[in-house]
Design a protein around this motif. Structure first.
Motif, PDB file in Angstrom:
ATOM      1  N   ALA A  61       2.764  11.722  23.857  1.00 39.20           N
ATOM      2  CA  ALA A  61       3.478  12.601  22.928  1.00 39.20           C
ATOM      3  C   ALA A  61       2.524  13.599  22.289  1.00 39.20           C
ATOM      4  CB  ALA A  61       4.170  11.756  21.848  1.00 39.20           C
ATOM      5  N   VAL A  62       1.348  13.121  21.889  1.00 44.83           N
ATOM      6  CA  VAL A  62       0.348  14.008  21.293  1.00 44.83           C
ATOM      7  C   VAL A  62      -0.092  15.067  22.296  1.00 44.83           C
ATOM      8  CG1 VAL A  62      -1.993  14.145  20.356  1.00 44.83           C
ATOM      9  CG2 VAL A  62      -0.475  12.297  19.638  1.00 44.83           C
ATOM     10  N   GLU A  63      -0.325  14.666  23.546  1.00 48.20           N
ATOM     11  CA  GLU A  63      -0.737  15.628  24.570  1.00 48.20           C
ATOM     12  C   GLU A  63       0.301  16.734  24.740  1.00 48.20           C
ATOM     13  OE1 GLU A  63      -3.268  13.888  28.062  1.00 48.20           O
ATOM     14  OE2 GLU A  63      -1.716  12.419  27.610  1.00 48.20           O
ATOM     15  N   GLN A  64       1.575  16.359  24.746  1.00 47.51           N
ATOM     16  CA  GLN A  64       2.634  17.363  24.901  1.00 47.51           C
ATOM     17  C   GLN A  64       2.640  18.360  23.751  1.00 47.51           C
ATOM     18  OE1 GLN A  64       6.663  16.099  26.166  1.00 47.51           O
ATOM     19  NE2 GLN A  64       5.795  14.035  26.337  1.00 47.51           N
ATOM     20  N   GLY A 348      16.095  14.516   9.489  1.00 48.20           N
ATOM     21  CA  GLY A 348      16.679  13.207   9.728  1.00 48.20           C
ATOM     22  C   GLY A 348      17.528  13.071  10.975  1.00 48.20           C
ATOM     23  N   LYS A 349      17.532  14.057  11.829  1.00 46.80           N
ATOM     24  CA  LYS A 349      18.381  14.016  13.020  1.00 46.80           C
ATOM     25  C   LYS A 349      17.744  13.210  14.142  1.00 46.80           C
ATOM     26  CE  LYS A 349      20.981  17.043  16.168  1.00 46.80           C
ATOM     27  NZ  LYS A 349      21.282  18.444  16.560  1.00 46.80           N
ATOM     28  N   TYR A 350      16.435  13.322  14.269  1.00 43.45           N
ATOM     29  CA  TYR A 350      15.732  12.629  15.345  1.00 43.45           C
ATOM     30  C   TYR A 350      14.763  11.623  14.726  1.00 43.45           C
ATOM     31  CZ  TYR A 350      17.696  16.321  18.218  1.00 43.45           C
ATOM     32  OH  TYR A 350      18.558  17.180  18.847  1.00 43.45           O
ATOM     33  N   MET A 351      15.211  10.379  14.638  1.00 48.13           N
ATOM     34  CA  MET A 351      14.419   9.304  14.042  1.00 48.13           C
ATOM     35  C   MET A 351      14.429   8.105  14.985  1.00 48.13           C
ATOM     36  SD  MET A 351      13.770  10.439  10.771  1.00 48.13           S
ATOM     37  CE  MET A 351      14.124   9.567   9.258  1.00 48.13           C
ATOM     38  N   THR A 352      13.297   7.458  15.139  1.00 46.48           N
ATOM     39  CA  THR A 352      13.236   6.251  15.953  1.00 46.48           C
ATOM     40  C   THR A 352      13.806   5.059  15.169  1.00 46.48           C
ATOM     41  OG1 THR A 352      10.930   6.070  15.240  1.00 46.48           O
ATOM     42  CG2 THR A 352      11.333   6.953  17.442  1.00 46.48           C
ATOM     43  N   LYS A 353      13.960   3.946  15.854  1.00 45.98           N
ATOM     44  CA  LYS A 353      14.659   2.798  15.277  1.00 45.98           C
ATOM     45  C   LYS A 353      14.010   2.296  13.994  1.00 45.98           C
ATOM     46  CE  LYS A 353      16.706  -1.642  16.597  1.00 45.98           C
ATOM     47  NZ  LYS A 353      16.886  -2.640  17.682  1.00 45.98           N
ATOM     48  N   ASP A 354      12.685   2.291  13.926  1.00 53.39           N
ATOM     49  CA  ASP A 354      12.004   1.797  12.731  1.00 53.39           C
ATOM     50  C   ASP A 354      12.273   2.659  11.503  1.00 53.39           C
ATOM     51  OD1 ASP A 354      10.437   3.723  14.224  1.00 53.39           O
ATOM     52  OD2 ASP A 354       8.818   3.385  12.791  1.00 53.39           O
ATOM     53  N   THR A 361      11.255   8.397  22.030  1.00 55.14           N
ATOM     54  CA  THR A 361       9.982   9.076  21.742  1.00 55.14           C
ATOM     55  C   THR A 361      10.059  10.542  22.158  1.00 55.14           C
ATOM     56  OG1 THR A 361       8.804   6.999  22.135  1.00 55.14           O
ATOM     57  CG2 THR A 361       7.488   9.011  22.124  1.00 55.14           C
ATOM     58  N   GLN A 362      10.610  10.784  23.353  1.00 55.56           N
ATOM     59  CA  GLN A 362      10.673  12.146  23.874  1.00 55.56           C
ATOM     60  C   GLN A 362      11.561  13.037  23.026  1.00 55.56           C
ATOM     61  OE1 GLN A 362       8.708  13.225  26.498  1.00 55.56           O
ATOM     62  NE2 GLN A 362       9.347  15.198  25.640  1.00 55.56           N
ATOM     63  N   GLU A 363      12.656  12.504  22.492  1.00 56.93           N
ATOM     64  CA  GLU A 363      13.531  13.304  21.628  1.00 56.93           C
ATOM     65  C   GLU A 363      12.820  13.730  20.355  1.00 56.93           C
ATOM     66  OE1 GLU A 363      17.966  11.592  22.859  1.00 56.93           O
ATOM     67  OE2 GLU A 363      16.790  10.569  21.309  1.00 56.93           O
ATOM     68  N   VAL A 364      11.997  12.836  19.805  1.00 60.39           N
ATOM     69  CA  VAL A 364      11.218  13.186  18.613  1.00 60.39           C
ATOM     70  C   VAL A 364      10.184  14.253  18.959  1.00 60.39           C
ATOM     71  CG1 VAL A 364       9.625  12.334  16.842  1.00 60.39           C
ATOM     72  CG2 VAL A 364      11.563  10.916  17.566  1.00 60.39           C
TER      73      VAL A 364
END
Length: 373
Positions: A61-64, A348-354, A361-364
């Motif tokens: 994710a960081v690389e992208q 708040g639209k793209y949040m992971t489960k935690d 991950t990709q959506e975030v």
């Protein structure tokens, strides 16, 4: 973190018409942020250790994001896993050459004869100060507000010295080592950090009421350093009371300096209070090298379900990479990345489960890239 108000101003600037806010418009269009030395803008090599479990997912994710923002860094990737006997020599050589490393979590086997590669890295590179920044993120509800705590932990000795032996069957001694040299230098780092980042108070965490010699030496070193910084308030707190105060009134703390084991406990407690380990950045720094990673313990490194669903939270490592960019003297790139991440959390639209959502991950990552200015 450095210049804590700047990301907020940047966000306001991005969302507010400059003719309605002349001051904000002036700030957003400034042409000079700092004067780099000739050559400071050349791309920097960074050693990349994807790590175990979700590590490759979040480092990817960081690389992208780095590629999308055209950040002046490039990665030298090495596969290292926590069940190895030691960190390969070629990896150590790369970090020593590049001076900077970004890493995902490395699993440390419980028990057995395999030592922690995380501890090996810190000791061999003399990364004597661990820094974890635990703070409220707008849009992420927590029980406490106004939390902005920096935990600076001695990283090379204490209970993590690795000096254990069985005296007789059924009796094991594990030695805690505290030295004046290591205590003084981590205290010096804590006060320097506070001074340079406009922090107002440093709290030393200890158990000197019981470990009078070991923690007493740590406190003595902190007091000596504190006397050289009269503009910064200094106080001390026993570690068990510290944990109670953290969960009841965390806003009272600013910068905390701790021996090794206490720092691990305090940083994870503070991270849980401020929103969870998935959003807290951190790094390990010494005189010559720095390794950036998720701030609080990556308890979800081995979570197979997160890996299968590809729903690991990349926010902590993205914010850690912003710290890395600032360390490399690329402040404008760091500000852009931080602002984009905070904007995604705030919306708040793209949040992971935690964090209460169900995003991958990709959506975030895609949302962060879409919010890069």
């Amino acid at each position: 973190m450095a210049r804590r108000t700047l990301p907020i101003l940047n966000q306001l600037c991005a969302r507010s018409p400059s003719h309605l806010h002349p001051l904000l418009g002036l700030i957003s269009t400034r042409s000079v942020t700092y004067m780099p030395r000739p050559g400071d803008g050349s791309p920097r090599p960074v050693t990349l250790i994807p790590g175990d479990g979700i590590g490759p997912l979040v480092t990817g994710a960081v690389e992208q994001v780095m590629e999308a923002m055209h950040a002046p860094v490039y990665f030298e990737r090495y596969d290292v896993h926590g069940d190895m006997n030691k960190v390969p020599q070629e990896v150590m050589d790369s970090i020593r050459k590049n001076k900077v490393c970004l890493k995902g979590g490395l699993i440390t086997p419980v028990g057995g004869g395999v030592s922690s590669l995380n501890v090996q890295l810190r000791k061999e590179l003399d990364l004597y100060a661990s820094l974890v920044n635990c703070f409220n993120l707008p849009g992420l509800p927590t029980r406490h507000e106004n939390v902005d705590i920096v935990v600076i932990r001695e990283n090379t000795e204490g209970e993590y010295s690795g000096l254990e032996h069985e005296v007789v069957p059924g009796v094991v001694e594990s030695l805690k080592v505290i030295t004046k040299f290591c205590s003084e230098r981590v205290a010096q780092y804590a006060f320097e950090y506070s001074y340079l980042n406009n922090r107002k108070k440093v709290t030393a965490v200890h158990k000197a009421n019981i470990m009078k010699l070991a923690d007493g030496l740590f406190l003595e070193s902190c007091r000596e350093v504190a006397s050289k910084y009269p503009s910064i308030k200094y106080n001390e707190i026993i570690v068990d009371n510290c944990c109670m105060q953290l969960v009841s009134k965390p806003e009272q703390f600013d910068v905390m300096v701790t021996p090794n084991l206490y720092g691990n406990l305090v940083a994870n407690t503070a991270a849980g209070i401020a929103g969870g380990t998935g959003v807290m950045p951190g790094g390990n720094v010494g005189a010559d090298h720095a390794v950036f990673e998720q701030g609080a313990s990556a308890g979800n490194v081995g979570n197979e379900k997160l890996l299968e669903q590809k729903k690991a939270n990349p926010v902590a490592l993205l914010l850690s990479s912003a710290m890395m960019l600032r360390h490399l003297q690329f402040p404008s790139f760091a500000d852009r990345l931080e602002t984009a991440v905070k904007r995604v959390i705030s919306e708040g639209k793209y949040m992971t489960k935690d964090l209460g959502g169900d995003s991958t991950t990709q959506e975030v990552v895609d949302a962060v890239i879409a919010n890069l200015d």
